[in-house]
Design an enzyme around this catalytic site. Structure first.
Site, short mmCIF file in Angstrom:
data_model
loop_
_atom_site.label_atom_id
_atom_site.label_comp_id
_atom_site.label_asym_id
_atom_site.label_seq_id
_atom_site.Cartn_x
_atom_site.Cartn_y
_atom_site.Cartn_z
N HIS A 1 0.84 -1.21 0.00
CA HIS A 1 0.00 0.00 0.00
C HIS A 1 0.88 1.26 0.00
CE1 HIS A 1 -3.05 -2.57 2.47
NE2 HIS A 1 -3.53 -2.47 1.24
N ARG B 1 -1.50 -6.58 -8.10
CA ARG B 1 -0.29 -7.34 -7.74
C ARG B 1 -0.05 -8.49 -8.70
NH1 ARG B 1 -2.58 -8.00 -1.81
NH2 ARG B 1 -4.31 -8.42 -3.22
N LYS C 1 -16.76 -7.24 10.06
CA LYS C 1 -17.41 -7.17 11.38
C LYS C 1 -16.37 -7.16 12.49
CE LYS C 1 -22.00 -8.82 10.37
NZ LYS C 1 -21.90 -9.49 9.06
#
Ligand code: PNS
Length: 171
Positions: A23, A96, A47
């Protein structure tokens, strides 16, 4: 804002749970290409994320504190709507390997269908990071392995803290 100006602002969206060097590599490249790159952290993607959104924002802000044209923000709802609110004409995504392609093409074409004025631009990270994902980083850390060379040092520290807290809780 003209459309041309919008092309100079890019959104780099994702869950960043956690931010890894792949990133970081894409954001650095984007910061060289665009006037401004907004790292958009999606709220509520999972979640049970490892890092809270607030932690992810803090981490990304710390890593890019010396980059005047990198903004770290959160968003909810449709990405193209968020891009519109930010005045961004470009969505940046990292690619990627071939395995990323199908999902990325689906998202890019859906986003184009929702707003043809927003262009998705794919960028390749350094080959050193083509195998790195947040999921695999979390798995290795949970099993006691080291990811020191694959994540920013602040992420490495926070991962160690979390692992320590979890093993203390289990003890
Ligand atoms: O890091 P990720 O999990 O691959 O990022 C995925 C993300 C945040 C880019 C994607 O889930 C997204 O854009 N969500 C916002 C909802 C949306 O706009 N969906 C329609 C387009 S597919």
């Amino acid at each position: 804002m003209t459309e041309r100006n919008a092309d100079h602002i890019a959104i780099y969206p994702g869950s960043f749970d956690p931010l890894h060097n792949g990133h970081v590599d894409i954001i650095r490249r984007g910061a060289r290409l665009f006037d401004r790159i907004v790292v958009g952290i999606l709220l509520n993607i999972e979640k049970a994320p490892l890092f809270t959104v607030q932690e992810r924002v803090e981490i990304a802000r710390e890593v890019f504190r010396d980059y005047a044209n990198v903004e770290v923000d959160t968003f909810d709802g449709l990405l193209v709507e968020y891009a519109r609110r930010k005045g961004a004409g470009v969505i940046v995504r990292g690619l990627r390997a071939v395995s990323d392609f199908e999902y990325e093409m689906q998202m890019a074409l859906m986003n184009r269908n929702l707003n043809p004025g927003v262009e998705t631009v794919f960028m390749m990270p350094s080959e050193m990071y083509t195998y790195v994902s947040s999921r695999i980083v979390k798995e290795v850390v949970a099993l006691g392995g080291s990811v020191t060379n694959l994540v920013p040092s602040i992420v490495d520290d926070r991962l160690r803290e979390k692992r320590h807290a979890r093993s203390t809780l289990r003890a």
